[in-house]
Design a protein around this motif. Sequence first.
Motif, PDB file in Angstrom:
ATOM      1  N   VAL A 122       0.842  -1.203   0.000  1.00  0.00           N
ATOM      2  CA  VAL A 122       0.000   0.000   0.000  1.00  0.00           C
ATOM      3  C   VAL A 122       0.873   1.247   0.000  1.00  0.00           C
ATOM      4  O   VAL A 122       0.598   2.231  -0.704  1.00  0.00           O
ATOM      5  N   TYR A 123       1.951   1.227   0.769  1.00  0.00           N
ATOM      6  CA  TYR A 123       2.827   2.395   0.876  1.00  0.00           C
ATOM      7  C   TYR A 123       3.581   2.672  -0.421  1.00  0.00           C
ATOM      8  O   TYR A 123       3.982   3.812  -0.677  1.00  0.00           O
ATOM      9  N   GLU A 124       3.752   1.648  -1.256  1.00  0.00           N
ATOM     10  CA  GLU A 124       4.394   1.834  -2.563  1.00  0.00           C
ATOM     11  C   GLU A 124       3.449   2.499  -3.553  1.00  0.00           C
ATOM     12  O   GLU A 124       3.888   3.180  -4.481  1.00  0.00           O
ATOM     13  N   LEU A 125       2.144   2.298  -3.352  1.00  0.00           N
ATOM     14  CA  LEU A 125       1.143   2.764  -4.310  1.00  0.00           C
ATOM     15  C   LEU A 125       0.469   4.061  -3.895  1.00  0.00           C
ATOM     16  O   LEU A 125       0.038   4.842  -4.752  1.00  0.00           O
ATOM     17  N   ALA A 126       0.337   4.282  -2.573  1.00  0.00           N
ATOM     18  CA  ALA A 126      -0.400   5.445  -2.066  1.00  0.00           C
ATOM     19  C   ALA A 126       0.539   6.389  -1.323  1.00  0.00           C
ATOM     20  O   ALA A 126       1.412   5.952  -0.568  1.00  0.00           O
ATOM     21  N   ARG A 127       0.338   7.684  -1.503  1.00  0.00           N
ATOM     22  CA  ARG A 127       1.212   8.653  -0.843  1.00  0.00           C
ATOM     23  C   ARG A 127       0.719   9.005   0.560  1.00  0.00           C
ATOM     24  O   ARG A 127       1.466   9.595   1.352  1.00  0.00           O
ATOM     25  N   GLU A 128      -0.533   8.666   0.855  1.00  0.00           N
ATOM     26  CA  GLU A 128      -1.075   8.860   2.197  1.00  0.00           C
ATOM     27  C   GLU A 128      -1.864   7.618   2.577  1.00  0.00           C
ATOM     28  O   GLU A 128      -2.658   7.115   1.778  1.00  0.00           O
ATOM     29  N   VAL A 129      -1.627   7.134   3.798  1.00  0.00           N
ATOM     30  CA  VAL A 129      -2.346   5.957   4.287  1.00  0.00           C
ATOM     31  C   VAL A 129      -2.937   6.317   5.646  1.00  0.00           C
ATOM     32  O   VAL A 129      -2.264   6.214   6.671  1.00  0.00           O
ATOM     33  N   PRO A 130      -4.193   6.757   5.676  1.00  0.00           N
ATOM     34  CA  PRO A 130      -4.790   7.186   6.942  1.00  0.00           C
ATOM     35  C   PRO A 130      -5.010   6.017   7.898  1.00  0.00           C
ATOM     36  O   PRO A 130      -4.999   4.845   7.499  1.00  0.00           O
ATOM     37  N   GLU A 131      -5.221   6.349   9.141  1.00  0.00           N
ATOM     38  CA  GLU A 131      -5.414   5.332  10.176  1.00  0.00           C
ATOM     39  C   GLU A 131      -6.612   4.432   9.849  1.00  0.00           C
ATOM     40  O   GLU A 131      -6.601   3.226  10.133  1.00  0.00           O
ATOM     41  N   GLU A 132      -7.644   5.022   9.227  1.00  0.00           N
ATOM     42  CA  GLU A 132      -8.834   4.239   8.881  1.00  0.00           C
ATOM     43  C   GLU A 132      -8.501   3.130   7.886  1.00  0.00           C
ATOM     44  O   GLU A 132      -9.079   2.040   7.944  1.00  0.00           O
ATOM     45  N   ALA A 133      -7.560   3.391   6.988  1.00  0.00           N
ATOM     46  CA  ALA A 133      -7.147   2.371   6.023  1.00  0.00           C
ATOM     47  C   ALA A 133      -6.480   1.206   6.743  1.00  0.00           C
ATOM     48  O   ALA A 133      -6.720   0.031   6.424  1.00  0.00           O
ATOM     49  N   LYS A 134      -5.656   1.526   7.720  1.00  0.00           N
ATOM     50  CA  LYS A 134      -4.977   0.479   8.493  1.00  0.00           C
ATOM     51  C   LYS A 134      -5.983  -0.339   9.298  1.00  0.00           C
ATOM     52  O   LYS A 134      -5.877  -1.568   9.391  1.00  0.00           O
ATOM     53  N   MET A 135      -6.975   0.338   9.864  1.00  0.00           N
ATOM     54  CA  MET A 135      -7.997  -0.352  10.651  1.00  0.00           C
ATOM     55  C   MET A 135      -8.812  -1.304   9.782  1.00  0.00           C
ATOM     56  O   MET A 135      -9.070  -2.453  10.161  1.00  0.00           O
ATOM     57  N   LEU A 136      -9.203  -0.821   8.616  1.00  0.00           N
ATOM     58  CA  LEU A 136      -9.998  -1.655   7.704  1.00  0.00           C
ATOM     59  C   LEU A 136      -9.188  -2.830   7.180  1.00  0.00           C
ATOM     60  O   LEU A 136      -9.689  -3.959   7.092  1.00  0.00           O
ATOM     61  N   ALA A 137      -7.939  -2.562   6.827  1.00  0.00           N
ATOM     62  CA  ALA A 137      -7.082  -3.631   6.311  1.00  0.00           C
ATOM     63  C   ALA A 137      -6.850  -4.706   7.376  1.00  0.00           C
ATOM     64  O   ALA A 137      -6.874  -5.914   7.075  1.00  0.00           O
ATOM     65  N   LYS A 138      -6.633  -4.265   8.607  1.00  0.00           N
ATOM     66  CA  LYS A 138      -6.390  -5.229   9.692  1.00  0.00           C
ATOM     67  C   LYS A 138      -7.602  -6.126   9.903  1.00  0.00           C
ATOM     68  O   LYS A 138      -7.470  -7.326  10.160  1.00  0.00           O
ATOM     69  N   LYS A 139      -8.796  -5.559   9.755  1.00  0.00           N
ATOM     70  CA  LYS A 139     -10.028  -6.307  10.002  1.00  0.00           C
ATOM     71  C   LYS A 139     -10.463  -7.135   8.795  1.00  0.00           C
ATOM     72  O   LYS A 139     -10.933  -8.281   8.950  1.00  0.00           O
ATOM     73  N   PHE A 140     -10.307  -6.599   7.583  1.00  0.00           N
ATOM     74  CA  PHE A 140     -10.979  -7.202   6.424  1.00  0.00           C
ATOM     75  C   PHE A 140     -10.065  -7.713   5.309  1.00  0.00           C
ATOM     76  O   PHE A 140     -10.556  -8.314   4.352  1.00  0.00           O
ATOM     77  N   TRP A 141      -8.768  -7.452   5.395  1.00  0.00           N
ATOM     78  CA  TRP A 141      -7.863  -7.970   4.351  1.00  0.00           C
ATOM     79  C   TRP A 141      -7.135  -9.205   4.854  1.00  0.00           C
ATOM     80  O   TRP A 141      -6.723  -9.231   6.016  1.00  0.00           O
ATOM     81  N   PRO A 142      -6.942 -10.221   4.024  1.00  0.00           N
ATOM     82  CA  PRO A 142      -7.477 -10.341   2.672  1.00  0.00           C
ATOM     83  C   PRO A 142      -9.001 -10.449   2.700  1.00  0.00           C
ATOM     84  O   PRO A 142      -9.554 -11.071   3.605  1.00  0.00           O
ATOM     85  N   GLY A 143      -9.650  -9.865   1.698  1.00  0.00           N
ATOM     86  CA  GLY A 143     -11.105  -9.901   1.644  1.00  0.00           C
ATOM     87  C   GLY A 143     -11.671  -8.982   0.592  1.00  0.00           C
ATOM     88  O   GLY A 143     -10.937  -8.258  -0.093  1.00  0.00           O
ATOM     89  N   PRO A 144     -13.006  -8.973   0.462  1.00  0.00           N
ATOM     90  CA  PRO A 144     -13.676  -8.257  -0.627  1.00  0.00           C
ATOM     91  C   PRO A 144     -13.876  -6.767  -0.365  1.00  0.00           C
ATOM     92  O   PRO A 144     -14.990  -6.249  -0.457  1.00  0.00           O
ATOM     93  N   LEU A 145     -12.795  -6.091   0.010  1.00  0.00           N
ATOM     94  CA  LEU A 145     -12.839  -4.651   0.275  1.00  0.00           C
ATOM     95  C   LEU A 145     -11.758  -3.944  -0.521  1.00  0.00           C
ATOM     96  O   LEU A 145     -10.579  -4.296  -0.430  1.00  0.00           O
ATOM     97  N   THR A 146     -12.157  -2.921  -1.268  1.00  0.00           N
ATOM     98  CA  THR A 146     -11.226  -2.060  -2.000  1.00  0.00           C
ATOM     99  C   THR A 146     -11.205  -0.686  -1.343  1.00  0.00           C
ATOM    100  O   THR A 146     -12.260  -0.124  -1.038  1.00  0.00           O
ATOM    101  N   ILE A 147     -10.013  -0.155  -1.128  1.00  0.00           N
ATOM    102  CA  ILE A 147      -9.834   1.146  -0.482  1.00  0.00           C
ATOM    103  C   ILE A 147      -9.232   2.123  -1.484  1.00  0.00           C
ATOM    104  O   ILE A 147      -8.210   1.834  -2.111  1.00  0.00           O
ATOM    105  N   VAL A 148      -9.850   3.282  -1.626  1.00  0.00           N
ATOM    106  CA  VAL A 148      -9.360   4.326  -2.532  1.00  0.00           C
ATOM    107  C   VAL A 148      -8.539   5.331  -1.735  1.00  0.00           C
ATOM    108  O   VAL A 148      -9.006   5.893  -0.740  1.00  0.00           O
ATOM    109  N   LEU A 149      -7.286   5.554  -2.198  1.00  0.00           N
ATOM    110  CA  LEU A 149      -6.335   6.427  -1.520  1.00  0.00           C
ATOM    111  C   LEU A 149      -5.651   7.350  -2.536  1.00  0.00           C
ATOM    112  O   LEU A 149      -5.688   7.071  -3.746  1.00  0.00           O
ATOM    113  N   PRO A 150      -4.980   8.418  -2.074  1.00  0.00           N
ATOM    114  CA  PRO A 150      -4.204   9.265  -3.000  1.00  0.00           C
ATOM    115  C   PRO A 150      -3.049   8.446  -3.584  1.00  0.00           C
ATOM    116  O   PRO A 150      -2.336   7.763  -2.847  1.00  0.00           O
ATOM    117  N   ARG A 151      -2.851   8.510  -4.869  1.00  0.00           N
ATOM    118  CA  ARG A 151      -1.847   7.649  -5.501  1.00  0.00           C
ATOM    119  C   ARG A 151      -0.465   8.289  -5.551  1.00  0.00           C
ATOM    120  O   ARG A 151      -0.325   9.526  -5.552  1.00  0.00           O
TER     121      ARG A 151
END
Length: 341
Positions: A74-103
Motif C-alpha cells: 500500500v505504501y508503494e502505491l499510495a502517498r497517504e495511508v490514513p489510520e482508517e485504512a490500516k484499521m480496515l485492512a487489519k479487520k478485512f484484508w485479505p477480503g472483498p474490500l477495496t480502499i481508494v487512496l491518493p496515488r
Amino acid sequence: MTIVINMRDRIDERKLRVAARLIREGKLVAFPTETVYGLGADALNEKAARRIFEAKGRPADNPLIVHIAEFSQVYELAREVPEEAKMLAKKFWPGPLTIVLPRREIVPDVTTGGLDTVAIRMPANEIALKLIKLSGRPIAAPSANISGKPSPTTAEHVADDFYGKIECIIDGGETKIGVESTVIDLTEWPPVLLRPGGLPLEEIEKVIGEVRIHPAVFGKKVDVAKSPGMKYKHYAPDAEVIVVEGPKEKVKRKIAELVKEFKEKGKRVGVIGSESYNADEFFYLGETVEEVARNLFKALRYMDKAKVDIVLAEGVEEKGLGLAVMNRLRKAAGYKIIKAD
C-alpha cells in the motif's frame, strides 16, 4: 493461443510460475478471486494495463483496481495511508474490500483512469495471492468480462469472452462470493461508499463509523468515476432486464402477470428468483442473500445462452449483501424497475 491452467483441486506452484512470468512480461492473465474472476496485468506497466482496456472494450476513464498480496505494498502505491485504512485492512484484508487512496506517481495514469487516486485491495483467494507474490508485481484486475456484460464467476465464463484473446486463464473453480468487492473512498470525510459489494456496509461502519453512500450507488449519473461500477452500464445480458421490487407476495403476483403478458406478445421470457412463474427459462437464485449474490451473474449469463428476450428479476431487501445485489440488478436492467406496491 490461450493457456488454461487447471487449479481446481490443488495449487501447482510450478504452473503458477508460468502465469506469474506472463504478468512480468506484460501479458494478460485471468485468475480467480473470492468475488469474481479478474483480468490481470502488471499495474505499474502502462502498456500492459492499456491492454486490459483494449481487451475488455473498457472506457479509458473507468479506473482499475490494483491487487496486492502484502499490506506493505500500500505504501508503494499510495502517498497517504490514513489510520482508517490500516484499521480496515487489519479487520478485512485479505477480503472483498477495496480502499481508494491518493496515488503515488509510480502508478500510471492508465491504471487509475487519469485520476489522482488509486483503488487497492488484497484478495482472499490463495491462487490470487500466490500469483501476485510470484510475479513480484501489484496486479491491476477488473472483472474478466467484456465491458458492460455480466461478471464471470467461473473460468468457463472467462473463456466465453476471452479464449484466444488473452495469454492465460487460471481455472480455480467457482468463486465464493459472486459479486465484486465493496469500494470505500478514504480521500474524503466522512468516507464514501462508491460501490457496494461482497463486504456489507454495516460491517465497515462498525470499524470506522459513519460512511456516506455515493448517489451513484442508487443510479445517479456521475461525470467522474472514482471506482468501477459508478459511471457506465454494467452487468447486463443481451436480453432486456426488468427488476420487480416491493413486498414479497406482491412481487410474485406482479411477475406472474408480466410473464403471462410477455408470452402472449410472443416474447421468450426468463425469470431469475425463487420460482419459475411458468416462464420459458428459470434460474433459481437461492434462499439466502449470500446464495443470491453467488448465483446472480451465473443466472444472467445463463439467460444469454438461453436466448430469452426478457429477463424478470425478483428484488431483494437492501440489507447486508442485498445492497450489492440490488445495485447489480438495477444496473443490469438499466434501471428499468417496476414497483409492485
